[in-house]
Design an enzyme around this catalytic site. Sequence first.
Site, short mmCIF file in Angstrom:
data_model
loop_
_atom_site.label_atom_id
_atom_site.label_comp_id
_atom_site.label_asym_id
_atom_site.label_seq_id
_atom_site.Cartn_x
_atom_site.Cartn_y
_atom_site.Cartn_z
N PRO A 47 -17.52 -20.52 53.00
CA PRO A 47 -17.18 -21.94 53.11
C PRO A 47 -17.43 -22.73 51.84
CG PRO A 47 -18.30 -21.21 55.09
CD PRO A 47 -18.35 -20.06 54.14
N GLY A 76 -14.74 -20.35 46.59
CA GLY A 76 -13.40 -19.80 46.69
C GLY A 76 -13.28 -18.60 45.78
N GLU A 127 -3.40 -4.87 44.39
CA GLU A 127 -3.27 -5.93 45.39
C GLU A 127 -2.27 -6.98 44.94
OE1 GLU A 127 -5.96 -9.39 47.62
OE2 GLU A 127 -6.92 -7.91 46.31
N ARG A 166 28.35 -23.72 57.19
CA ARG A 166 28.10 -25.13 57.54
C ARG A 166 29.18 -26.02 56.93
NH1 ARG A 166 27.21 -29.60 59.72
NH2 ARG A 166 25.30 -30.78 59.40
N GLN A 174 29.50 -28.80 44.34
CA GLN A 174 28.94 -28.35 43.06
C GLN A 174 27.42 -28.29 43.09
OE1 GLN A 174 29.01 -30.82 39.33
NE2 GLN A 174 30.43 -29.22 38.64
N GLN A 177 16.12 -27.59 51.91
CA GLN A 177 16.91 -28.78 51.60
C GLN A 177 18.39 -28.52 51.83
OE1 GLN A 177 15.55 -31.67 50.77
NE2 GLN A 177 17.42 -32.84 50.37
N GLY A 234 19.01 -31.21 57.93
CA GLY A 234 18.18 -31.46 59.11
C GLY A 234 17.87 -30.22 59.91
#
Length: 398
Positions: A145, A148, A261, A287, A298, A355, A359
């Site tokens: 806690p 980091g 990793e 769409r 464009q 974006q 919606g």
Amino acid sequence: MLSKSTTSTKEVNYDLFKRNRSYLTDEHEMFRTSLQKFLEKEAVPNIEKWEEEKYTPREFYEKLGEQGFLCPQIETKYGGLELDFGFNLVLAEELFRVGVGTLASTSSSIIVPYLERFGNEEQKSKYLPKCVSGEITTAVAMTEPGIGSDLANMSTSTVRDGDHYILNGEKTFISNGINAGLFFVAVKTDPKAIPARKGISIIMVEPNTAGFSCGKKLKKLGQHSTDTVELVFDDARVPVANLLGEEGQGFYYLMDRLQQERLLIANSALVVAEEMLKSTIGYVKERQAFGRPISSFQNTQFEIAEMATELTMAQTFLDDLASKHLNGENIVTQISMAKWFITDMARRMSARCLQLYGGYGFMEEYPIARRYRDVAVMPIYGGTSEIMKNIIAKNIGL
């Protein structure tokens, strides 16, 4: 309204997503094909449920183990297939492609190798066969806690009591904390060590250990199907036999596996970026707005062109690094570059793709919404982007 099946890519140019990976053989691709079929049956139909429950059931990992997909690198004498790291890359790619990559990939390809490399014969014989079968999944406990990236200043400590260690402290942000059958816990065995990192050891803790408990399940922005918890050690008694390697070497053991990793994380982020762009291209082709596909605008074309260029350059760079890693080369600086750039690219791409969905991108029924949440943590775990830049700067002489 377009259905969420608009992520179909019937008119997408797949050449963009074909990577020239000379280090992969026909055997790797056979492994991939089998894994894809398994995930299509066992994971894809359940992902939404697991996301809602914020948990992936243990049975899923047991099924992965039964089919031979877990820990492909483990020696045959422990039940593994003794395959090269390319199979681990394929495993991570396909798990992240469908959205359940964190746990199985991390356990198989990042945590279990600590045991393979630094464990003694008794520990390997006890745990590795169960890791291969899926009976045991693993978790690594470093973060606390109050800290980091500054692992040297951890406060979880232990004292020796005969044939046992007595652990006290807390860990947080522990992925797979509920499912794990073995925890690799970084602790201070010598709080007076100078420098402090020389006082860190790794102790393997089983979930039924007296004095050890999982705290609350943490609420996260994304990666909901992966449980993340706190761990609490209150005079937890762990046999000295569960010490991994030598006392005082834990920090160095953890650092030893970081190149691998971070390569896995960068590669996984790249796969997520590929999937986001692929689905977005399919969406903008279907769409309609103002009487024509939004792919004809464009601005849409410029956005897609820029993202495709970044993706292609990242693919080329990362595939070269993967080949070098498989050849045993030390490429820490370049891996740090890849981990920083590609995870950051994927995070930026998630916003750009969302974006373009408009919606609908904000609606949960479209996968881009989940990708947007899930990718946000990739520039943080496994070493933050800031840490990566520190490594790069140091290694080029600054």
